[in-house]
Design an enzyme around this catalytic site. Sequence first.
Site, PDB file in Angstrom:
ATOM      1  N   SER A  79       0.858  -1.185   0.000  1.00 16.50           N
ATOM      2  CA  SER A  79       0.000   0.000   0.000  1.00 16.50           C
ATOM      3  C   SER A  79       0.894   1.234   0.000  1.00 16.50           C
ATOM      4  CB  SER A  79      -0.902  -0.004   1.241  1.00 16.50           C
ATOM      5  OG  SER A  79      -1.780  -1.093   1.212  1.00 16.50           O
ATOM      6  N   LYS A 134      -7.352   1.005  -2.963  1.00 20.07           N
ATOM      7  CA  LYS A 134      -6.914   0.560  -1.634  1.00 20.07           C
ATOM      8  C   LYS A 134      -7.128   1.650  -0.583  1.00 20.07           C
ATOM      9  CE  LYS A 134      -5.184  -1.921   1.643  1.00 20.07           C
ATOM     10  NZ  LYS A 134      -3.823  -2.465   1.704  1.00 20.07           N
ATOM     11  N   LYS A 193      -0.572   5.106   8.629  1.00 24.61           N
ATOM     12  CA  LYS A 193       0.072   5.485   7.361  1.00 24.61           C
ATOM     13  C   LYS A 193      -0.966   5.648   6.259  1.00 24.61           C
ATOM     14  CE  LYS A 193       1.861   2.040   5.063  1.00 24.61           C
ATOM     15  NZ  LYS A 193       1.076   1.910   3.802  1.00 24.61           N
TER      16      LYS A 193
END
EC number: 1.1.1.60
Length: 301
Positions: free
Chosen positions: A101, A175, A243
Amino acid sequence: MGNRQGRHIGFVGTGIMGGHMARRLAEAGFRVTAWNRTADKAAALAAAGVELAGSPAGAASEADVVICMLSSGPVCDEVLLAAGGVLEAMRPGATLVVMSSIPVETARSQAGQAAERGVRYIDAPVSGGETGARDGSLAIMAGGAAQEIAALADVFAPLGRLTHIGPAGTGQLAKLANQLIVASNICAVAEALVLAERGGADPAKVREALLGGFADSTVLRQHGQRMVDGNFTPGGPAKYQLKDTGTALALAGALKLQLPIAETVDALFRRLVEEGGGDLDHSAVFLTLQNMNQAGGAGAL
């Protein structure tokens, strides 16, 4: 089982999820050569037939497909793009598949640099956590050329369900959408169970009662159970959830979007990490909400 279609896969990053993914590819009949920064994690895969490389370039130099499953955009750039790194070692015509990711703009930049070296590029982040990686039931969101993604259908098949989203970078965009939904759902489940507990109900029974109704979800089933059990051994560490929410908010800012739910969720995960819970499972945001409400008080974010 033999080498499926003669295809050789290099695998970079065999952590919580990557180790299962590399193992499944080897068990499906592919020749797999893996590298991990912590060598012991890769060494455990030898029993499954995975060959071990001493460097990222070593995993990539003879591979037809290189899969990257590292922790973040900067780490991916460091391993993939540095002098003597993965991209420099790859043969023209090979395919780099980044399943980490990472930010959308990072994926697009990597795609451009890969093209300059004659390497095909697919960004294909996944959702499903350690369970999905172990069982081959990941949701795979792929960005890149349709024909190049279709050509790797047999590689993706042992890992999970593939959806082609659009051009390079759109896999990462999907995502981010996934991560906002997951993170918000985790926080909502945690709040509901804290409310149930403070109100005098058994959180385990409340969770059980909600299964099958409109509040049901994978998060309620898996992470709600973690909260009830107090089991925060990481499947998805909270620091990585932070994150991703931070990456989503940065992109929203660039697009001049206001995402107030995402901002609140990001603040909750930031507090969890600042309190020392970064390496706990992201369901440990339940602990943050409990701490905020100790002794009947309410703690501001």
